[in-house]
Scaffold this motif. Structure first.
Motif, PDB file in Angstrom:
ATOM      1  N   LEU A  95     169.955   0.195  16.471  1.00 26.06           N
ATOM      2  CA  LEU A  95     171.472   0.069  16.776  1.00 26.06           C
ATOM      3  C   LEU A  95     171.302  -0.799  18.201  1.00 26.06           C
ATOM      4  N   LEU A  96     171.440  -1.955  18.323  1.00 26.00           N
ATOM      5  CA  LEU A  96     171.198  -3.075  19.510  1.00 26.00           C
ATOM      6  C   LEU A  96     172.603  -3.247  20.157  1.00 26.00           C
ATOM      7  N   LEU A  97     172.525  -3.256  21.427  1.00 26.18           N
ATOM      8  CA  LEU A  97     174.023  -3.325  22.173  1.00 26.18           C
ATOM      9  C   LEU A  97     173.604  -4.622  23.148  1.00 26.18           C
ATOM     10  N   SER A  98     174.503  -5.571  23.250  1.00 25.96           N
ATOM     11  CA  SER A  98     174.164  -6.830  23.962  1.00 25.96           C
ATOM     12  C   SER A  98     175.337  -7.582  24.171  1.00 25.96           C
ATOM     13  N   ARG A  99     175.503  -8.323  25.303  1.00 25.78           N
ATOM     14  CA  ARG A  99     176.586  -9.186  25.853  1.00 25.78           C
ATOM     15  C   ARG A  99     176.258 -10.500  24.915  1.00 25.78           C
ATOM     16  N   SER A 100     175.332 -10.874  24.566  1.00 23.65           N
ATOM     17  CA  SER A 100     174.939 -12.215  23.952  1.00 23.65           C
ATOM     18  C   SER A 100     174.377 -11.824  22.732  1.00 23.65           C
ATOM     19  N   ASP A 107     167.257  -1.764  32.027  1.00 28.00           N
ATOM     20  CA  ASP A 107     167.842  -2.182  33.336  1.00 28.00           C
ATOM     21  C   ASP A 107     167.206  -3.380  33.949  1.00 28.00           C
ATOM     22  N   THR A 108     165.895  -3.846  33.599  1.00 27.88           N
ATOM     23  CA  THR A 108     165.407  -4.959  34.119  1.00 27.88           C
ATOM     24  C   THR A 108     164.863  -5.728  33.127  1.00 27.88           C
ATOM     25  N   ILE A 157     166.670   8.850  11.412  1.00 30.53           N
ATOM     26  CA  ILE A 157     166.439   8.467  12.903  1.00 30.53           C
ATOM     27  C   ILE A 157     166.985   7.289  13.401  1.00 30.53           C
ATOM     28  N   TYR A 158     167.695   7.302  14.450  1.00 27.62           N
ATOM     29  CA  TYR A 158     168.243   5.997  14.969  1.00 27.62           C
ATOM     30  C   TYR A 158     167.593   5.688  16.229  1.00 27.62           C
ATOM     31  N   TYR A 159     167.383   4.420  16.737  1.00 29.62           N
ATOM     32  CA  TYR A 159     166.850   3.883  17.996  1.00 29.62           C
ATOM     33  C   TYR A 159     168.187   3.003  18.604  1.00 29.62           C
ATOM     34  N   VAL A 160     168.611   3.649  19.544  1.00 26.69           N
ATOM     35  CA  VAL A 160     169.783   2.872  20.152  1.00 26.69           C
ATOM     36  C   VAL A 160     169.391   2.111  21.440  1.00 26.69           C
ATOM     37  N   LEU A 161     169.464   0.884  21.456  1.00 26.83           N
ATOM     38  CA  LEU A 161     168.941   0.043  22.556  1.00 26.83           C
ATOM     39  C   LEU A 161     170.023  -0.684  23.262  1.00 26.83           C
ATOM     40  N   ASP A 162     170.344  -0.163  24.401  1.00 25.88           N
ATOM     41  CA  ASP A 162     171.416  -0.850  25.247  1.00 25.88           C
ATOM     42  C   ASP A 162     171.253  -1.744  26.323  1.00 25.88           C
ATOM     43  N   ASP A 163     172.370  -2.685  26.375  1.00 24.18           N
ATOM     44  CA  ASP A 163     172.010  -3.866  27.428  1.00 24.18           C
ATOM     45  C   ASP A 163     170.648  -4.632  27.105  1.00 24.18           C
ATOM     46  N   LEU A 164     170.647  -5.056  26.005  1.00 27.40           N
ATOM     47  CA  LEU A 164     169.719  -5.620  25.540  1.00 27.40           C
ATOM     48  C   LEU A 164     169.392  -7.488  26.135  1.00 27.40           C
ATOM     49  N   ILE A 206     169.851  -7.904  29.010  1.00 23.30           N
ATOM     50  CA  ILE A 206     169.202  -8.144  30.225  1.00 23.30           C
ATOM     51  C   ILE A 206     167.826  -8.633  30.106  1.00 23.30           C
ATOM     52  N   PHE A 207     167.038  -8.151  28.864  1.00 22.44           N
ATOM     53  CA  PHE A 207     165.794  -8.609  28.645  1.00 22.44           C
ATOM     54  C   PHE A 207     165.699  -9.945  27.796  1.00 22.44           C
ATOM     55  N   THR A 208     165.477 -10.947  28.463  1.00 26.67           N
ATOM     56  CA  THR A 208     165.443 -12.369  28.582  1.00 26.67           C
ATOM     57  C   THR A 208     164.444 -12.873  27.329  1.00 26.67           C
ATOM     58  N   ASP A 209     163.369 -12.264  27.583  1.00 30.42           N
ATOM     59  CA  ASP A 209     162.144 -12.639  26.688  1.00 30.42           C
ATOM     60  C   ASP A 209     162.328 -12.681  25.138  1.00 30.42           C
ATOM     61  N   LYS A 210     162.085 -13.471  24.381  1.00 33.38           N
ATOM     62  CA  LYS A 210     162.713 -13.499  22.877  1.00 33.38           C
ATOM     63  C   LYS A 210     161.470 -12.754  22.135  1.00 33.38           C
TER      64      LYS A 210
END
Length: 837
Positions: free
Chosen positions: A153-158, A65-66, A120-127, A129-133
Motif C-alpha cells: 500500500l503506497l502513498l504519494s503526491r505524485s 522522511d528523506t 500481511i500489508y506493508y504501508v509506505l507513506d510519502d513515497l 520524497i524518495f526520488t530515486d526510481k
C-alpha cells in the motif's frame, strides 16, 4: 473548543470506504493525491478497521522522511522489528541496487514470512520524497515475487509507476486517487454535521465550492468557524491559514514547543522531552494532539506532524536567532549520537554548525555508516569544515582521507594530508607515541594511493607497523580486503616476469599490515601463491596454499579472502574433473556468505561462477546481472577489471565474437590504467579466439603471440589451456613456426587433460555427452547442422549472420578432422552426434 468535541474526529465518506476495499484484492494499491487530501488519514482509518476486525493480520508501516536510500533502509528495518532476524539480515544486505540483491531480499522475506492465510500489508507513506526510481523497481519486483505473502500500500503526491508499468500490472494494481479522497458538496455538509457545526447551508455549499473538496482546507475552515464564528478565505495561502488557525491561537509556550520539535521528522515523547528540556512535555503533547488533527500518534508512540504543519513550523524555526537554531540541532545530534545513529547525528551537527561534534561522530563511527550516496556530502563537509577544527581532530581527518579515497576525491584527500601533518607537528598535547600512532595511520591511508604496487604499498605499511602501538582506527577489519574482487593474483600481478618477486613481496609485507589492522585480509598471501602455482600447473603446491588460505580466512573471519580462495578451489576442481567438489564449493560458499550476512560478496561469487560456467559453455547458468551487461557500478573500483575480463569470457562462450573484439579498446585502457597484467593476458587470448572465429586468422595469431609473450616469462600456462578449444589451431601454427614450441607442447598436453575433465563435469552435473573439443557455441551449431538445417536456418535460430555460421562450420569441420573436400560433411556430423532430426 469544548462545544465541538468531534471537530478532530476522522471523517471518512461512505464513497471512500467503498473505494478502500480495493486494497484487499490488489498486490499493490497506490494512493495518489496532492498535499492535504487526507491520504494518510484515510489509510490510518483503514488500518484501524483491519486491526479491529482482523486482529491476526499484520500491518507494517513506514514513513519516508528523506530522499536517502540509507535512511529508507533504516526505516524498513525498524518497521520489521517484530522480525528481528529478518531485520538484522536486511540491515546487513543494504538497499538492493540490482536484481541479484533484490532476489536475495525476496528470499530472506520468504524464509521469514511463510505462506499462510494471515494477510500481511506493508504501508509506505510519502513515497514522493524518495526520488530515486530504484525504489519503484524494487517494489514492483517484490510485489510479483511475494504476491502470496505481502500486499503493498503506497502513498504519494505524485505517480509512482509509469503508464506502461501500470498497464502491465493490470488487475494486480489498485488505484485510489484525489477524486476518491476529495469531499463532494453533500459530504462537506455531512462532515459539518458530524462536527456539530450549525452553519448555514449556503455557507457550507460555498465552502465546498471554494475548497474543491480539499479536506485540509475544509478542516481549517471548520476550525476557524469553531474559534471565531467566521469562515476564512478559500483563496488564502495554506501556510498562512495554518499559522492563523493552528499556531497563532495557541499559548506562546505551545507555539514554541511545536516550532522546536518540528525540526524532527517523527519523535517519541522521550525525544521531545530531550529537545524541550522542560518537565511539561507530556502535557503539551497530550493537549496539542487532542486539539489538532494535524498531529498524530501511531501505535508505536511516534508523533508526526502533517506535512503542511511541519513546513509551517520549520519556516517559523528558520526565523529564530541563529544561536537558538544551532543549539536545537546540536541537541538533536546528541540524541542520535547517544543511540549510535551516526548519519542522523552527523547531519544534525552539520545543520548546527557543530563541527567539533561532527568530527567526533565521524571518528567514533570510523565512517562505516557513510555509503556511496553520501560521497558528495562528505566531500562538502571536508571542504566547509574550518581548518582550525580539523587540526584538532586527527582521527576524523584520517577517516575523511580514507573515505575520500574510496569516493575518488583524491585532491581533497591530499589537502587533508597537509592539514594532518601540520597538526601532528604543532600539537603539543600529544605524547610522542600518540604522534607516532597517528603518523602510522597516515602511512596506511596514504598507501592506498599506491594501490596494487606491492613494493610501494609495502613501504608505507612497514612504516606504519614500526610506528604504531595500537590497531588502526580508520580501517575496518571486517571490511572486504579484496574490494569484492575474485582474485588476489588479478589484483596484484602487474609486471611481466615479476610474478615470483610480487608473490615474495606479498608474503613479506602482509604480516606487517596484519599487525596494525587486526588481521584484515588474513590469508591473502596464501591465495596469491596458490593462484601462481595453479597458473603454472603445479597443483600439489596450489592445493597446499589453498588449504592454508581457507584456514587463515576462516580463523579471522575474512570472508573476502575466503571467496578468492574458493575461486581457486573451483578452478582446480574444474581442472581435475571433480564435479562433486565443484558443486560443494559453489553451494557451500553461497550458503556461508548468506549465513554470515556477507551480501556484498555474493556479487563476487557470481563473478567466480560466471567464469566457471563460461569455460564449461553453460552460459545459461550465468547470473542475470552479468548476462545483461555486467555494469561496473555493481562492484568497487579495484574489482572492475576482473568483472570486465569475466564478462568478455561470457561473451566469448556465447559466440558473440564481434562484441568481444569491440571490447578491445575499452578493456585494454582499463587494464593499463590499473596495471592488471593478468587481465591483459586474458584479453589477448579472448581476442585471439574471437578473431579466429571471425575468419581473421592473421590478427588472431598476433593477439595470441602477444598473450604468450606476456604470460610465459612467469610460467603461466593455465589461461591458454582453459581456452584451448578456441585457440588450439593457432597454438599449433605458432608451434610449427618454432615460436615457444616447448611451452606450447606443455599447453597442448595440459589442454587435452583439461578438455576431458570438463567433459566429466558436464556429464556429471548436466548429463551432457562428448563435446569433441568444441566450444559451447560450436557444439550448438554442430548439432543443428547434424539435423540437416541450412546455414540460413541455423543463423535465424541463433540470431547470427550466415557468414558467421559458415566460418563456425569451417572451424568445426577442422576440429573434428572432417575433410573440407568431403561431399557428406553434414552426414558425418549426423553420425558423430547421432542427433534425431
Amino acid at each position: 473548543m469544548s462545544y465541538y468535541p468531534h471537530l478532530n474526529d476522522i471523517y471518512i465518506t461512505e464513497r471512500l470506504k467503498q473505494r478502500l476495499t480495493v486494497i484487499g484484492s490488489a498486490s499493490i494499491t497506490t494512493v495518489i493525491a496532492p498535499m492535504g487530501f487526507g491520504k494518510t488519514t484515510a489509510i490510518t482509518w483503514w488500518m484501524k478497521q483491519q486491526t479491529k476486525y482482523h486482529p491476526d493480520w499484520i500491518i507494517l508501516r513506514q514513513m519516508i522522511d528523506t530522499p536517502s536510500a540509507t535512511d529508507f533502509w533504516t526505516g524498513l528495518c525498524r518497521a520489521l522489528r517484530g522480525y528481528p532476524t529478518l531485520a538484522e539480515q536486511l540491515a546487513a544486505l543494504g538497499f538492493p541496487g540490482d536484481i541479484q540483491a533484490m532476489s536475495i531480499m525476496a528470499e530472506l522475506i520468504e524464509d521469514a514470512l511463510p505462506e499462510t492465510d494471515r494477510r500481511i500489508y506493508y504501508v509506505l507513506d510519502d513515497l514522493h520524497i524518495f526520488t530515486d526510481k530504484q525504489l519503484a523497481s524494487l517494489l514492483l519486483y517484490l510485489s510479483r515475487r511475494l504476491e502470496n505473502r505481502i500486499q503493498f500500500l503506497l502513498l504519494s503526491r505524485s505517480q509512482i509507476f509509469g503508464e506502461e508499468e501500470r498497464m502491465r500490472m493490470g488487475a494486480s494494481l489498485g488505484e485510489i486517487t484525489a477524486d476518491d479522497l476529495r469531499l463532494h458538496g453533500n459530504e462537506v455538509a455531512q462532515y459539518a454535521k458530524r462536527c456539530g457545526l450549525t452553519a448555514e447551508e449556503r455557507d457550507i455549499a460555498a465552502l465546498a465550492a471554494a475548497s474543491e473538496g480539499w479536506i485540509s482546507m475544509v478542516y481549517l475552515n471548520f476550525k476557524a468557524y469553531a474559534q471565531t464564528g467566521a469562515w476564512i478565505s478559500g483563496s488564502a495561502d495554506i501556510f498562512n491559514l495554518i499559522d492563523q488557525i493552528l499556531l497563532s491561537p495557541l499559548p506562546e509556550r505551545q507555539q514554541e514547543f511545536l516550532i522546536l520539535i518540528g525540526i524532527t521528522d517523527g519523535f517519541t515523547a522521550v525525544e521531545a522531552a530531550w529537545l524541550w528540556q522542560q518537565s511539561d512535555t507530556e502535557e503539551l503533547l497530550e493537549s496539542l494532539s487532542q486539539s489538532n488533527a494535524f498531529i498524530t500518534r501511531n501505535e508505536n508512540g511516534v508523533y508526526r506532524y502533517h506535512h503542511m504543519l511541519r513546513q509551517c513550523v520549520r519556516q517559523k524555526f528558520s526565523q529564530l536567532p541563529a544561536d537558538r537554531q544551532s543549539a536545537a540541532y546540536a541537541r538533536l545530534g546528541d540524541w542520535h549520537m547517544n543511540r549510535q545513529e551516526y548519519v542522523a547525528a552527523e547531519l544534525s551537527y552539520h545543520r548546527a554548525g557543530a563541527w567539533g561534534k561532527l568530527l567526533d561522530a565521524l571518528s567514533t563511527d570510523c565512517g562505516k555508516s557513510l555509503g556511496s550516496e553520501y560521497g558528495e556530502t562528505l566531500y562538502q563537509w571536508s571542504v566547509e569544515c574550518p581548518v582550525s577544527l580539523l587540526m584538532g581532530h586527527p582521527d576524523a581527518v584520517l577517516v575523511l582521507m580514507h573515505k575520500l579515497f574510496a569516493f575518488q576525491h583524491v585532491p581533497e584527500m591530499l589537502r587533508l594530508k597537509e592539514i594532518l601533518l601540520k597538526s601532528l607537528e604543532t600539537n603539543t598535547s600529544l605524547t610522542e607515541q600518540e604522534r607516532q600512532d597517528y603518523l602510522g595511520e597516515y602511512e596506511l591511508v596514504i598507501g592506498f594511493l599506491q594501490y596494487n604496487d606491492i613494493s610501494a604499498m609495502s613501504a608505507h605499511q612497514r612504516n606504519a607497523c614500526t610506528m604504531m602501538s595500537r590497531f588502526s582506527r580508520c580501517i575496518d577489519p571486517d571490511s572486504a580486503w579484496t574490494f569484492g574482487a575474485p582474485s588476489v593474483l588479478m589484483m596484484y600481478h602487474r609486471a611481466v616476469g615479476e610474478l615470483d618477486h610480487e608473490t615474495a613481496k606479498m608474503r613479506e609485507f602482509i604480516p606487517y599490515y596484519y599487525q596494525v589492522v587486526d588481521g584484515h585480509g588474513n590469508g591473502a598471501e596464501h591465495v596469491m601463491q596458490g593462484e601462481t602455482d595453479f597458473m603454472r600447473n603445479r597443483l600439489t603446491d596450489a592445493q597446499i596454499s589453498y588449504h592454508l588460505a581457507v584456514g587463515a580466512a576462516t580463523r579471522r573471519r575474512q570472508h573476502s579472502i575466503g571467496v578468492t580462495a574458493e575461486f581457486l578451489g573451483m578452478r582446480m576442481a574444474l581442472l581435475e574433473g571433480d564435479a562433486e567438489k565443484l558443486r560443494t564449493i559453489m553451494t557451500g560458499l553461497r550458503d556461508s556468505l548468506r549465513e554470515n550476512k556477507q551480501y556484498i560478496l555474493l556479487n563476487t561469487l557470481d563473478m567466480c561462477q560466471t567464469w566457471i560456467y563460461s569455460l564449461l559453455g553453460r552460459t545459461e547458468e550465468v547470473p542475470a546481472w552479468i548476462a545483461s551487461g555486467a555494469p561496473s557500478s555493481m562492484v568497487m573500483y579495484p574489482a572492475a577489471p576482473m568483472l570486465e575480463a569475466i564478462y568478455i569470457q561470457y561473451l566469448l562462450a556465447q559466440g558473440r565474437y564481434t562484441e568481444v573484439v569491440a571490447k578491445k579498446g575499452e578493456a585494454a585502457a582499463l587494464y593499463e590504467r590499473v596495471h592488471s597484467l593478468q587481465c591483459s593476458i586474458h584479453l589477448h587470448i579472448q581476442l585471439a579466439a574471437a578473431l579466429d572465429q571471425l575468419g581473421r586468422r592473421g590478427q588472431a595469431i598476433e593477439e595470441l603471440k602477444t598473450a604468450l609473450e606476456l604470460a610465459l616469462p612467469d610460467g603461466s600456462v593455465m589461461p591458454f589451456a582453459e581456452n584451448c578449444d578456441y585457440i588450439i589451431t593457432q597454438l599449433q601454427e605458432l608451434q610449427k613456426r618454432d615460436i615457444y614450441p616447448d611451452q606450447i607442447e606443455k599447453i597442448l598436453t595440459l589442454a587435452a587433460e583439461y578438455r576431458k575433465s570438463k567433459q566429466r563435469i558436464l556429464r556429471a552435473l548436466w548429463g551432457e555427452d562428448e563435446d569433441y573439443g568444441l566450444s559451447g557455441r560450436e557444439l550448438e551449431i554442430a548439432k543443428l547442422a547434424a539435423q540437416r538445417l541450412t546455414n540460413r536456418e541455423i543463423a535465424d535460430r541463433l540470431h547470427l549472420a550466415q557468414g558467421t555460421i559458415k566460418n563456425q562450420l569451417s572451424r568445426i569441420f577442422e576440429k573434428l578432422e572432417i575433410s573440407p573436400d568431403s561431399k557428406n560433411k553434414r552426414l558425418e556430423l549426423e553420425k558423430r552426434f547421432r542427433t534425431e532430426k
